[in-house]
Design a protein around this motif. Sequence first.
Motif, PDB file in Angstrom:
ATOM      1  N   ASP A 213       0.855  -1.187   0.000  1.00 38.88           N
ATOM      2  CA  ASP A 213       0.000   0.000   0.000  1.00 38.88           C
ATOM      3  C   ASP A 213       0.891   1.236   0.000  1.00 38.88           C
ATOM      4  O   ASP A 213       1.904   1.280   0.704  1.00 38.88           O
ATOM      5  CB  ASP A 213      -0.889  -0.020   1.250  1.00 38.88           C
ATOM      6  N   PRO A 214       0.552   2.269  -0.772  1.00 41.00           N
ATOM      7  CA  PRO A 214       1.410   3.458  -0.845  1.00 41.00           C
ATOM      8  C   PRO A 214       1.537   4.210   0.473  1.00 41.00           C
ATOM      9  O   PRO A 214       2.415   5.069   0.613  1.00 41.00           O
ATOM     10  CB  PRO A 214       0.733   4.329  -1.908  1.00 41.00           C
ATOM     11  N   SER A 215       0.670   3.891   1.449  1.00 36.28           N
ATOM     12  CA  SER A 215       0.764   4.545   2.753  1.00 36.28           C
ATOM     13  C   SER A 215       1.077   3.560   3.875  1.00 36.28           C
ATOM     14  O   SER A 215       0.921   3.896   5.055  1.00 36.28           O
ATOM     15  CB  SER A 215      -0.549   5.281   3.066  1.00 36.28           C
ATOM     16  N   ALA A 216       1.515   2.360   3.541  1.00 36.15           N
ATOM     17  CA  ALA A 216       1.855   1.378   4.566  1.00 36.15           C
ATOM     18  C   ALA A 216       3.159   1.756   5.265  1.00 36.15           C
ATOM     19  O   ALA A 216       4.029   2.415   4.682  1.00 36.15           O
ATOM     20  CB  ALA A 216       1.961  -0.008   3.952  1.00 36.15           C
TER      21      ALA A 216
ATOM     22  N   PHE B 166       1.111  -0.376  -4.994  1.00 34.60           N
ATOM     23  CA  PHE B 166       0.554  -1.733  -4.946  1.00 34.60           C
ATOM     24  C   PHE B 166       1.276  -2.690  -5.896  1.00 34.60           C
ATOM     25  O   PHE B 166       0.719  -3.728  -6.262  1.00 34.60           O
ATOM     26  CB  PHE B 166      -0.951  -1.721  -5.275  1.00 34.60           C
ATOM     27  N   ASP B 167       2.491  -2.375  -6.267  1.00 32.21           N
ATOM     28  CA  ASP B 167       3.221  -3.180  -7.244  1.00 32.21           C
ATOM     29  C   ASP B 167       4.564  -3.612  -6.669  1.00 32.21           C
ATOM     30  O   ASP B 167       5.299  -2.788  -6.114  1.00 32.21           O
ATOM     31  CB  ASP B 167       3.427  -2.377  -8.531  1.00 32.21           C
ATOM     32  N   THR B 168       4.868  -4.895  -6.789  1.00 33.24           N
ATOM     33  CA  THR B 168       6.138  -5.428  -6.299  1.00 33.24           C
ATOM     34  C   THR B 168       6.719  -6.385  -7.327  1.00 33.24           C
ATOM     35  O   THR B 168       6.120  -6.648  -8.369  1.00 33.24           O
ATOM     36  CB  THR B 168       5.941  -6.202  -4.978  1.00 33.24           C
ATOM     37  N   ALA B 169       7.883  -6.927  -7.002  1.00 33.28           N
ATOM     38  CA  ALA B 169       8.538  -7.887  -7.896  1.00 33.28           C
ATOM     39  C   ALA B 169       7.966  -9.292  -7.768  1.00 33.28           C
ATOM     40  O   ALA B 169       8.398 -10.203  -8.477  1.00 33.28           O
ATOM     41  CB  ALA B 169      10.036  -7.914  -7.602  1.00 33.28           C
ATOM     42  N   LEU B 170       6.993  -9.491  -6.882  1.00 33.46           N
ATOM     43  CA  LEU B 170       6.415 -10.816  -6.692  1.00 33.46           C
ATOM     44  C   LEU B 170       5.733 -11.313  -7.969  1.00 33.46           C
ATOM     45  O   LEU B 170       5.029 -10.562  -8.645  1.00 33.46           O
ATOM     46  CB  LEU B 170       5.386 -10.802  -5.555  1.00 33.46           C
ATOM     47  N   GLU B 171       5.936 -12.586  -8.241  1.00 36.58           N
ATOM     48  CA  GLU B 171       5.298 -13.217  -9.379  1.00 36.58           C
ATOM     49  C   GLU B 171       4.075 -14.010  -8.927  1.00 36.58           C
ATOM     50  O   GLU B 171       3.836 -14.190  -7.733  1.00 36.58           O
ATOM     51  CB  GLU B 171       6.304 -14.140 -10.087  1.00 36.58           C
TER      52      GLU B 171
ATOM     53  N   ARG C 163      -5.315   5.902  10.625  1.00 38.01           N
ATOM     54  CA  ARG C 163      -4.047   5.669  11.333  1.00 38.01           C
ATOM     55  C   ARG C 163      -2.916   5.257  10.390  1.00 38.01           C
ATOM     56  O   ARG C 163      -1.831   4.888  10.814  1.00 38.01           O
ATOM     57  CB  ARG C 163      -4.193   4.676  12.490  1.00 38.01           C
ATOM     58  N   PHE C 164      -3.174   5.328   9.073  1.00 41.19           N
ATOM     59  CA  PHE C 164      -2.090   5.254   8.109  1.00 41.19           C
ATOM     60  C   PHE C 164      -1.313   6.563   8.182  1.00 41.19           C
ATOM     61  O   PHE C 164      -1.841   7.590   8.603  1.00 41.19           O
ATOM     62  CB  PHE C 164      -2.646   5.113   6.682  1.00 41.19           C
ATOM     63  N   PRO C 165      -0.054   6.570   7.764  1.00 36.37           N
ATOM     64  CA  PRO C 165       0.667   7.842   7.714  1.00 36.37           C
ATOM     65  C   PRO C 165       0.200   8.713   6.547  1.00 36.37           C
ATOM     66  O   PRO C 165       0.050   8.220   5.430  1.00 36.37           O
ATOM     67  CB  PRO C 165       2.125   7.416   7.517  1.00 36.37           C
TER      68      PRO C 165
ATOM     69  N   ALA D  88      13.821   6.483   3.607  1.00 38.50           N
ATOM     70  CA  ALA D  88      12.683   5.991   2.824  1.00 38.50           C
ATOM     71  C   ALA D  88      11.412   6.732   3.238  1.00 38.50           C
ATOM     72  O   ALA D  88      11.174   6.965   4.430  1.00 38.50           O
ATOM     73  CB  ALA D  88      12.495   4.493   3.004  1.00 38.50           C
ATOM     74  N   VAL D  89      10.606   7.084   2.237  1.00 36.65           N
ATOM     75  CA  VAL D  89       9.400   7.891   2.448  1.00 36.65           C
ATOM     76  C   VAL D  89       8.181   7.077   2.041  1.00 36.65           C
ATOM     77  O   VAL D  89       8.149   6.466   0.971  1.00 36.65           O
ATOM     78  CB  VAL D  89       9.457   9.174   1.600  1.00 36.65           C
ATOM     79  N   THR D  90       7.145   7.072   2.882  1.00 39.62           N
ATOM     80  CA  THR D  90       5.888   6.414   2.554  1.00 39.62           C
ATOM     81  C   THR D  90       4.725   7.375   2.772  1.00 39.62           C
ATOM     82  O   THR D  90       4.849   8.355   3.521  1.00 39.62           O
ATOM     83  CB  THR D  90       5.695   5.134   3.396  1.00 39.62           C
ATOM     84  N   GLY D  91       3.615   7.114   2.108  1.00 36.74           N
ATOM     85  CA  GLY D  91       2.423   7.935   2.267  1.00 36.74           C
ATOM     86  C   GLY D  91       2.391   9.171   1.398  1.00 36.74           C
ATOM     87  O   GLY D  91       1.372   9.865   1.349  1.00 36.74           O
ATOM     88  N   ALA D  92       3.465   9.463   0.690  1.00 37.16           N
ATOM     89  CA  ALA D  92       3.565  10.739  -0.018  1.00 37.16           C
ATOM     90  C   ALA D  92       3.424  10.614  -1.527  1.00 37.16           C
ATOM     91  O   ALA D  92       2.703  11.391  -2.162  1.00 37.16           O
ATOM     92  CB  ALA D  92       4.905  11.408   0.302  1.00 37.16           C
ATOM     93  N   SER D  93       4.102   9.662  -2.115  1.00 37.19           N
ATOM     94  CA  SER D  93       4.227   9.611  -3.570  1.00 37.19           C
ATOM     95  C   SER D  93       3.178   8.724  -4.237  1.00 37.19           C
ATOM     96  O   SER D  93       2.803   7.674  -3.700  1.00 37.19           O
ATOM     97  CB  SER D  93       5.620   9.102  -3.957  1.00 37.19           C
ATOM     98  N   GLU D  94       2.759   9.137  -5.415  1.00 38.76           N
ATOM     99  CA  GLU D  94       1.856   8.314  -6.224  1.00 38.76           C
ATOM    100  C   GLU D  94       2.524   7.036  -6.701  1.00 38.76           C
ATOM    101  O   GLU D  94       1.844   6.107  -7.145  1.00 38.76           O
ATOM    102  CB  GLU D  94       1.364   9.122  -7.432  1.00 38.76           C
ATOM    103  N   GLU D  95       3.836   6.979  -6.612  1.00 42.60           N
ATOM    104  CA  GLU D  95       4.588   5.786  -6.999  1.00 42.60           C
ATOM    105  C   GLU D  95       4.838   4.861  -5.813  1.00 42.60           C
ATOM    106  O   GLU D  95       5.521   3.844  -5.949  1.00 42.60           O
ATOM    107  CB  GLU D  95       5.913   6.179  -7.642  1.00 42.60           C
TER     108      GLU D  95
END
Length: 263
Positions: free
Chosen positions: A114-117, A147-152, A179-181, A197-204
């Motif tokens: 999640d982009p805000s996890a 929501f995208d990772t290297a997982l297959e 209570r997400f950041p 590392a930054v979370t919760g901010a970027s669309e990426e």
Amino acid sequence: MYNFDVEMPTTIADAVSALGRDEAQPLSGGQTLIPTLKARLAAPSVLVSLTGIAEMKGIRKNDAGEICIGGATTHATVAAGVPEYPGLASLAARIGDPAVRNRGTIGGSVANNDPSACYPAAVLASGATVVTNKREIVADDYFQGMFDTALEEGEIVTEIRFPVPQAAHYEKHIQPASRFPLVAVFVAKFADGVRVAVTGASEEGVYRWTEAEEALSASFTADVVAGLSANGSDMISDLHGTGTYRAHLVGVMTKRAVAAIAG
């Protein structure tokens, strides 16, 4: 919800086999998946629960000195179980509420991305390694977007291995309803440099703020961060805050994290 079957494997091998069924989906803590099912936004034919796999639970230290956390380990267990890495324990202790912390798992969070996890920031800032049933993936290669990772397909997170930094701190500006950041920053100081590392901010999704890393590796002081500006062009903009506001918070949270480490 739509109808679905539930598989309860007790080994990683059995879980992988069950995930080979058509439209099968893994279920870890379920803190994102269950609400999604309730809203009928997903319709798997079978859920493969990972919570009964003993080899995917618990915390250990390997010969390299890394903290190794099983993918099915709950946030509450991490909060109480990694005294060698207080920055990581503090992050886990502030995820959601007690109900979420006692059900949600580190593997589920990292797999969902999640982009805000919270956890992705710790994984990326620590330079951790994500271990799956197939391979090992370094953090810089693992996170690939919102929501995208290297997982297959059929690949599950079995363990995450964290190098322990000299010092680390997670600074989180909480969105009160979820209570997400709204924005959070994890700063980890290693002997060979600093990772931010930054979370919760970027669309990426989660990302490394390399400009801050370079500045802090040269001089680890909060004043160094004050002169930097995060790029606001790809920031999330919604009812909780504009992209410009989030870009500003990136600097504020980083400065506070560095100040907390520096004492």
